[in-house]
Design a protein around this motif. Structure first.
Motif, PDB file in Angstrom:
ATOM      1  N   ALA A   1       0.832  -1.204   0.000  1.00 61.94           N
ATOM      2  CA  ALA A   1       0.000   0.000   0.000  1.00 61.94           C
ATOM      3  C   ALA A   1       0.871   1.261   0.000  1.00 61.94           C
ATOM      4  O   ALA A   1       0.594   2.216  -0.722  1.00 61.94           O
ATOM      5  CB  ALA A   1      -0.945   0.008   1.207  1.00 61.94           C
ATOM      6  N   VAL A   2       1.942   1.249   0.779  1.00 59.10           N
ATOM      7  CA  VAL A   2       2.852   2.390   0.812  1.00 59.10           C
ATOM      8  C   VAL A   2       3.487   2.590  -0.560  1.00 59.10           C
ATOM      9  O   VAL A   2       3.588   3.715  -1.059  1.00 59.10           O
ATOM     10  CB  VAL A   2       3.929   2.198   1.910  1.00 59.10           C
ATOM     11  CG1 VAL A   2       5.054   3.216   1.779  1.00 59.10           C
ATOM     12  CG2 VAL A   2       3.290   2.284   3.289  1.00 59.10           C
ATOM     13  N   GLN A   3       3.886   1.482  -1.186  1.00 56.46           N
ATOM     14  CA  GLN A   3       4.475   1.572  -2.524  1.00 56.46           C
ATOM     15  C   GLN A   3       3.459   2.116  -3.534  1.00 56.46           C
ATOM     16  O   GLN A   3       3.777   2.977  -4.351  1.00 56.46           O
ATOM     17  CB  GLN A   3       4.960   0.195  -2.974  1.00 56.46           C
ATOM     18  CG  GLN A   3       5.620   0.217  -4.337  1.00 56.46           C
ATOM     19  CD  GLN A   3       6.122  -1.159  -4.766  1.00 56.46           C
ATOM     20  OE1 GLN A   3       5.981  -2.129  -4.048  1.00 56.46           O
ATOM     21  NE2 GLN A   3       6.713  -1.215  -5.938  1.00 56.46           N
TER      22      GLN A   3
ATOM     23  N   LEU B   1       1.234   6.475  -6.906  1.00 55.18           N
ATOM     24  CA  LEU B   1       0.134   7.400  -7.196  1.00 55.18           C
ATOM     25  C   LEU B   1       0.569   8.850  -7.002  1.00 55.18           C
ATOM     26  O   LEU B   1       0.228   9.725  -7.801  1.00 55.18           O
ATOM     27  CB  LEU B   1      -1.074   7.084  -6.317  1.00 55.18           C
ATOM     28  CG  LEU B   1      -1.827   5.809  -6.676  1.00 55.18           C
ATOM     29  CD1 LEU B   1      -2.883   5.502  -5.611  1.00 55.18           C
ATOM     30  CD2 LEU B   1      -2.480   5.938  -8.040  1.00 55.18           C
ATOM     31  N   ARG B   2       1.323   9.106  -5.945  1.00 52.98           N
ATOM     32  CA  ARG B   2       1.812  10.461  -5.693  1.00 52.98           C
ATOM     33  C   ARG B   2       2.671  10.921  -6.873  1.00 52.98           C
ATOM     34  O   ARG B   2       2.541  12.044  -7.351  1.00 52.98           O
ATOM     35  CB  ARG B   2       2.619  10.504  -4.401  1.00 52.98           C
ATOM     36  CG  ARG B   2       3.062  11.911  -4.022  1.00 52.98           C
ATOM     37  CD  ARG B   2       3.780  11.963  -2.665  1.00 52.98           C
ATOM     38  NE  ARG B   2       2.860  11.615  -1.594  1.00 52.98           N
ATOM     39  CZ  ARG B   2       3.026  10.579  -0.753  1.00 52.98           C
ATOM     40  NH1 ARG B   2       4.080   9.811  -0.846  1.00 52.98           N
ATOM     41  NH2 ARG B   2       2.157  10.338   0.205  1.00 52.98           N
ATOM     42  N   GLY B   3       3.531  10.025  -7.365  1.00 55.18           N
ATOM     43  CA  GLY B   3       4.363  10.355  -8.517  1.00 55.18           C
ATOM     44  C   GLY B   3       3.537  10.655  -9.753  1.00 55.18           C
ATOM     45  O   GLY B   3       3.829  11.602 -10.498  1.00 55.18           O
TER      46      GLY B   3
ATOM     47  N   GLU C   1       1.877  14.081  -9.313  1.00 61.32           N
ATOM     48  CA  GLU C   1       2.858  15.149  -9.512  1.00 61.32           C
ATOM     49  C   GLU C   1       3.192  15.311 -10.995  1.00 61.32           C
ATOM     50  O   GLU C   1       3.310  16.426 -11.490  1.00 61.32           O
ATOM     51  CB  GLU C   1       4.123  14.864  -8.701  1.00 61.32           C
ATOM     52  CG  GLU C   1       3.910  15.038  -7.205  1.00 61.32           C
ATOM     53  CD  GLU C   1       5.077  14.536  -6.365  1.00 61.32           C
ATOM     54  OE1 GLU C   1       6.079  14.028  -6.927  1.00 61.32           O
ATOM     55  OE2 GLU C   1       4.982  14.641  -5.137  1.00 61.32           O
ATOM     56  N   ALA C   2       3.327  14.184 -11.715  1.00 65.81           N
ATOM     57  CA  ALA C   2       3.614  14.249 -13.149  1.00 65.81           C
ATOM     58  C   ALA C   2       2.460  14.905 -13.903  1.00 65.81           C
ATOM     59  O   ALA C   2       2.682  15.744 -14.790  1.00 65.81           O
ATOM     60  CB  ALA C   2       3.878  12.855 -13.705  1.00 65.81           C
ATOM     61  N   LEU C   3       1.233  14.547 -13.555  1.00 74.48           N
ATOM     62  CA  LEU C   3       0.080  15.145 -14.198  1.00 74.48           C
ATOM     63  C   LEU C   3      -0.013  16.641 -13.905  1.00 74.48           C
ATOM     64  O   LEU C   3      -0.337  17.440 -14.782  1.00 74.48           O
ATOM     65  CB  LEU C   3      -1.212  14.448 -13.766  1.00 74.48           C
ATOM     66  CG  LEU C   3      -1.429  13.037 -14.312  1.00 74.48           C
ATOM     67  CD1 LEU C   3      -2.615  12.372 -13.632  1.00 74.48           C
ATOM     68  CD2 LEU C   3      -1.643  13.082 -15.816  1.00 74.48           C
TER      69      LEU C   3
END
Length: 143
Positions: free
Chosen positions: A120-122, A127-129, A132-134
């Protein structure tokens, strides 16, 4: 089992949802010895093809199996049959409280929870990455 059903079937219809069918099929393969502890479970793509199911449906089935202690995730490697004897748990419950101190089952569940947490952490990091990319792409397109 309590799972959100969002109108997929009428309450009390008794018809299992696809994710429940997938989970039960995999449980039966484990019970019958077709899948043994440590064996890799079929991939999401394989299960999607086999059951004609969406990725979300297959993911729900896998979450259920992990919650029940039938499967564990190894980040970057996939899902595997847990080293846990479910038949022993059923026997222990009938033999009385002293027999229910099944350390192996507890250890397997803790390990499964730790692996699920790591996964889940991974996934949150991934998802955070993506977000941020979007967001950075969105800023470039707006100019």
């Amino acid at each position: 089992m309590v799972v959100g059903r969002r109108g997929r079937r009428p309450t009390g219809s008794g018809v299992p949802l696809t994710f429940e069918v997938i989970a039960e099929t995999l449980r039966e393969r484990i019970r019958s010895g077709g899948l043994r502890p440590g064996d890799a479970l079929p991939t999401q793509a394989v299960l999607m093809r086999e059951f004609g199911a969406s990725s979300l449906t297959v993911q729900k089935a896998m979450v259920l199996l992990k919650q029940e202690g039938w499967a564990v995730s190894r980040p970057g490697k996939g899902a595997f049959v847990a080293h846990h004897d479910h038949d022993a748990d059923d026997t222990d419950a009938r033999d009385g409280p002293e027999a229910t101190a099944h350390v192996g089952g507890t250890t397997a569940r803790v390990e499964a929870l730790e692996r699920a947490l790591a996964e889940a952490v991974q996934q949150l990091g991934d998802l955070r990455g993506r977000v941020e990319a979007l967001e950075s792409d969105g800023g470039k397109r707006g100019h």
